[in-house]
Design a protein around this motif. Structure first.
Motif, PDB file in Angstrom:
ATOM      1  N   ILE A   1       0.718  -1.214  -0.104  1.00  0.00           N
ATOM      2  CA  ILE A   1      -0.036  -0.017  -0.002  1.00  0.00           C
ATOM      3  C   ILE A   1       0.915   1.213  -0.153  1.00  0.00           C
ATOM      4  O   ILE A   1       1.579   1.574   0.843  1.00  0.00           O
ATOM      5  CB  ILE A   1      -1.018   0.067   1.356  1.00  0.00           C
ATOM      6  CG1 ILE A   1      -1.621  -1.458   1.328  1.00  0.00           C
ATOM      7  CG2 ILE A   1      -1.795   1.160   1.208  1.00  0.00           C
ATOM      8  CD1 ILE A   1      -2.096  -1.600   2.707  1.00  0.00           C
ATOM      9  N   ALA A   2       0.709   1.984  -1.113  1.00  0.00           N
ATOM     10  CA  ALA A   2       1.775   3.137  -1.288  1.00  0.00           C
ATOM     11  C   ALA A   2       3.140   2.753  -0.864  1.00  0.00           C
ATOM     12  O   ALA A   2       3.933   3.471   0.015  1.00  0.00           O
ATOM     13  CB  ALA A   2       1.305   4.230  -0.506  1.00  0.00           C
ATOM     14  N   ALA A   3       3.753   1.558  -1.419  1.00  0.00           N
ATOM     15  CA  ALA A   3       5.276   1.145  -1.069  1.00  0.00           C
ATOM     16  C   ALA A   3       5.954   2.053  -1.365  1.00  0.00           C
ATOM     17  O   ALA A   3       6.023   2.882  -2.491  1.00  0.00           O
ATOM     18  CB  ALA A   3       5.298  -0.127  -1.874  1.00  0.00           C
ATOM     19  N   ALA A   4       7.180   2.346  -0.316  1.00  0.00           N
ATOM     20  CA  ALA A   4       8.018   3.495  -0.549  1.00  0.00           C
ATOM     21  C   ALA A   4       9.453   2.784  -0.465  1.00  0.00           C
ATOM     22  O   ALA A   4      10.432   3.056   0.417  1.00  0.00           O
ATOM     23  CB  ALA A   4       7.908   4.367   0.656  1.00  0.00           C
ATOM     24  N   PRO A   5       9.792   1.756  -1.400  1.00  0.00           N
ATOM     25  CA  PRO A   5      11.298   1.246  -1.461  1.00  0.00           C
ATOM     26  C   PRO A   5      12.259   2.275  -1.749  1.00  0.00           C
ATOM     27  O   PRO A   5      11.942   3.155  -2.458  1.00  0.00           O
ATOM     28  CB  PRO A   5      11.122   0.193  -2.665  1.00  0.00           C
ATOM     29  CG  PRO A   5      10.098   0.896  -3.431  1.00  0.00           C
ATOM     30  CD  PRO A   5       9.010   1.360  -2.536  1.00  0.00           C
ATOM     31  N   ASP A   6      13.318   2.153  -1.098  1.00  0.00           N
ATOM     32  CA  ASP A   6      14.699   3.131  -1.416  1.00  0.00           C
ATOM     33  C   ASP A   6      14.325   4.445  -1.166  1.00  0.00           C
ATOM     34  O   ASP A   6      15.060   5.413  -1.630  1.00  0.00           O
ATOM     35  CB  ASP A   6      14.965   2.656  -2.877  1.00  0.00           C
ATOM     36  CG  ASP A   6      15.447   1.424  -2.942  1.00  0.00           C
ATOM     37  OD1 ASP A   6      15.221   0.535  -2.349  1.00  0.00           O
ATOM     38  OD2 ASP A   6      16.058   1.208  -4.134  1.00  0.00           O
TER      39      ASP A   6
END
Length: 247
Positions: free
Chosen positions: A123-128
């Motif tokens: 859900i609204a992933a924020a990798p890096d």
């Protein structure tokens, strides 16, 4: 209900709530400076209880009711917390549900425990984000401040300013997932609002394009914000989790 606590090998005390039930166990991974009492976590717990599904929510160290101070933590610490909770409190298949920073944690978990994962929802992933969100947008003055003082303060739309430490940025670089091969050999459902001021649609598309996954879908919700917590968004989350659990 008071939380239970897990003592980790690093000496951290992790608060959690575990619901017994059928597998796979759904594991909610919260966002940066969020806690396990958030709308999505509690909603999914109620959803799991109604289905008789195993469910786990917890607070990373420096968050909620767990030990430690937020400013002392970093992505690697919270990854270690996640591994301790998954290894110590679950058996068999799991379905990580990662929100914002929790999406990055879900991807790190997928690399570390690939064989345990039945499916994944982000859900609204924020990798890096420490590299592509913080460091990439720091001014020269902010970079100098980070080096000289060991931290900078960033304003937030949702709470008091974020304290971004030099350790968080440097450790984030050791845990990047969009710079090398990312195998996700299970169903993945990604949810993203188009009115999200914290995580861009471009980030969601970058993850979709980068990952090696035979069954990965991105759902964009017009005008949904970063909270992704209204009734319609919660229903989408439940539907996505149910889909990957059925796998």
């Amino acid at each position: 209900m008071a939380p239970q606590y897990l003592e980790t090998s690093e000496g951290r005390r992790i608060a959690y709530h575990k619901t017994q039930g059928q597998g796979p166990c759904v594991v909610f991974l919260g966002g940066l400076k969020s806690d396990m009492e958030g709308t999505k976590a509690v909603f999914l717990e109620d959803w799991a209880k109604a289905r008789g599904q195993a469910f786990l929510r917890f607070d990373y160290s420096g968050h909620g009711e767990s030990s430690g101070r937020f400013e002392e933590g970093c992505i690697g610490d919270w990854h270690a917390d996640t591994l301790a909770v998954v290894d110590g409190l679950t058996e068999g298949e799991i379905v990580p549900v990662g929100s914002s920073m929790g999406g990055w944690q879900a991807l790190l978990l997928a690399k570390a425990r690939t064989d345990r994962i039945k499916g994944m929802v982000t859900i609204a992933a924020a990798p890096d984000f420490t590299e592509d969100g913080y460091w990439a947008n720091f001014t020269a003055a902010q970079k100098e401040e980070l080096e000289a003082q060991g931290h900078v303060e960033l304003p937030s739309d949702y709470m008091e300013p974020y304290i971004v430490t030099k350790r968080m940025v440097e450790n984030g670089r050791e845990n990047l997932v969009l710079r090398e091969k990312l195998d996700l050999p299970f169903p993945v459902r990604c949810l993203q609002g188009t009115d999200d001021s914290a995580v861009s649609t471009e980030t969601a598309l970058r993850l979709l394009e980068h990952a090696d996954c035979a069954d990965m879908r991105l759902t964009l919700v017009k005008d949904a914000d970063h909270r992704f917590s209204d009734e319609a968004c919660l229903a989408l989350i439940a539907s996505a989790v149910e889909e990957v659990c059925a796998g």
